[in-house]
Motif scaffolding. Structure first.
Motif, short mmCIF file in Angstrom:
data_model
loop_
_atom_site.label_atom_id
_atom_site.label_comp_id
_atom_site.label_asym_id
_atom_site.label_seq_id
_atom_site.Cartn_x
_atom_site.Cartn_y
_atom_site.Cartn_z
N ALA A 35 0.84 -1.19 0.00
CA ALA A 35 0.00 0.00 0.00
C ALA A 35 0.88 1.24 0.00
CB ALA A 35 -0.93 0.01 1.22
N SER A 36 0.43 2.27 -0.70
CA SER A 36 1.19 3.52 -0.78
C SER A 36 0.54 4.65 0.00
CB SER A 36 1.34 3.95 -2.25
OG SER A 36 0.07 4.19 -2.82
N SER A 37 -0.58 4.34 0.67
CA SER A 37 -1.30 5.38 1.42
C SER A 37 -2.08 4.73 2.55
CB SER A 37 -2.26 6.13 0.51
OG SER A 37 -3.30 5.25 0.06
N SER A 38 -2.61 5.57 3.43
CA SER A 38 -3.44 5.07 4.53
C SER A 38 -4.70 4.42 3.98
CB SER A 38 -3.80 6.22 5.47
OG SER A 38 -4.66 5.78 6.49
N THR A 67 -2.06 2.98 11.98
CA THR A 67 -1.78 1.86 12.88
C THR A 67 -2.89 1.70 13.91
OG1 THR A 67 0.62 2.03 12.63
CG2 THR A 67 -0.20 1.02 14.67
N ARG A 68 -3.30 2.80 14.50
CA ARG A 68 -4.35 2.75 15.52
C ARG A 68 -5.63 2.13 14.94
NH1 ARG A 68 -4.35 7.71 16.58
NH2 ARG A 68 -2.85 7.63 18.28
N ASP A 69 -5.99 2.53 13.74
CA ASP A 69 -7.20 2.00 13.11
C ASP A 69 -7.07 0.51 12.80
OD1 ASP A 69 -8.28 4.49 13.27
OD2 ASP A 69 -8.05 4.97 11.13
N LEU A 70 -5.92 0.12 12.25
CA LEU A 70 -5.74 -1.29 11.86
C LEU A 70 -5.70 -2.20 13.08
CD1 LEU A 70 -3.08 -1.00 9.00
CD2 LEU A 70 -5.53 -1.52 8.77
N PHE A 74 -8.01 -5.29 13.85
CA PHE A 74 -7.37 -6.61 13.92
C PHE A 74 -6.42 -6.66 15.12
CE2 PHE A 74 -7.79 -5.45 9.31
CZ PHE A 74 -8.90 -6.25 9.03
N PRO A 75 -6.92 -6.96 16.30
CA PRO A 75 -6.09 -6.91 17.52
C PRO A 75 -4.85 -7.80 17.48
CG PRO A 75 -8.42 -7.05 18.08
CD PRO A 75 -8.33 -7.27 16.60
N ALA A 76 -4.88 -8.87 16.69
CA ALA A 76 -3.73 -9.77 16.62
C ALA A 76 -2.64 -9.26 15.67
CB ALA A 76 -4.18 -11.17 16.19
N LEU A 77 -2.94 -8.20 14.95
CA LEU A 77 -1.99 -7.67 13.97
C LEU A 77 -0.76 -7.08 14.66
CD1 LEU A 77 -1.63 -7.02 10.90
CD2 LEU A 77 -2.65 -4.78 11.40
N SER A 94 3.89 5.97 18.39
CA SER A 94 3.75 4.69 17.70
C SER A 94 3.35 3.58 18.66
CB SER A 94 5.06 4.31 17.00
OG SER A 94 5.42 5.29 16.04
N MET A 95 4.01 3.54 19.83
CA MET A 95 3.70 2.52 20.83
C MET A 95 2.27 2.67 21.33
SD MET A 95 7.23 2.57 23.03
CE MET A 95 6.52 1.54 24.33
#
Length: 212
Positions: A35-38, A67-70, A74-77, A94-95
């Motif tokens: 992917a090249s974008s959000s 990242t927060r959305d993904l 998908f909590p296991a991601l 980030s964390m």
């Protein structure tokens, strides 16, 4: 042995294609999405992906917000941030968004491979010095007691604290690794919740409460 399924998200095509080419040479690692974008990341990353290599700065949205959305979906991601930035604020943002590792661009192939395998295995990939600074930074951020403006979310209190400190939207955007649009939305919500007409009035209220 099941391969680690990886998605590469980066808006720089040369870096993205180079990373995909590198990963394709590694045993037990399979690139299943690019992917090249959000927006593309949101569409391409599914529950089948194990690890996402996420650029911190995307063209349409920050990697932290993505990242927060993904991770919410998908909590296991496992997300491994890949960036040129090594400052405390970027690491902590980030964390807090759910990333499990932080890799600086320019890392050698062996470091990239170790990082992917580590986060896929559930490890948190941060050097000792970085982890110590990050934990200290996070502890300090918790000093904004929730009893101050309890109607605000934690993020809105952070934004208000920075507004009260005299920072403009662009600076707040950089400090919290949020897009300027997101910062403006937070400020609008803050004004509505505090019942004040403008930013200046919000600053007065915030400083009276000890923020800034």
């Amino acid at each position: 042995m099941t391969a680690i399924r990886v998605a590469v998200v980066d808006d720089h095509p040369v870096f993205r294609l180079g990373m995909v080419a590198l990963l394709s040479t590694l045993d037990g690692i399979e690139v299943v999405a690019e992917a090249s974008s959000s927006a593309e990341a949101t569409a391409q990353v599914t529950a089948d992906v194990d690890v996402v290599l996420m650029d911190l700065e995307l063209g349409d949205r920050s990697g932290v917000e993505t990242t927060r959305d993904l991770v919410s979906r998908f909590p296991a991601l496992r997300v491994l941030m890949v960036t040129m930035h090594e400052d405390d604020e970027s690491i902590v943002a980030s964390m807090r968004a759910g990333a499990r590792g932080y890799l600086v661009k320019g890392a050698v192939p062996d470091e990239v491979e170790r990082a992917i395998r580590a986060v896929a295995n559930g490890e948190l990939l941060l050097g000792a010095a970085v982890a110590e600074r990050a934990l200290g930074f996070m502890a300090a951020s918790r000093s904004l007691a929730p009893t101050v403006f309890p109607e605000l979310t934690d993020r809105e209190r952070e934004v208000l604290d920075l507004v009260a400190g005299g920072h403009d939207t662009a600076t707040i955007s950089r400090r919290l690794i949020l897009s300027p649009k997101t910062v403006r939305n937070h400020i609008s919500n803050i004004l509505a919740k505090l019942g004040v007409p403008d930013r200046a009035a919000a600053i007065v209220r915030a400083r009276e409460a000890g923020l800034g």
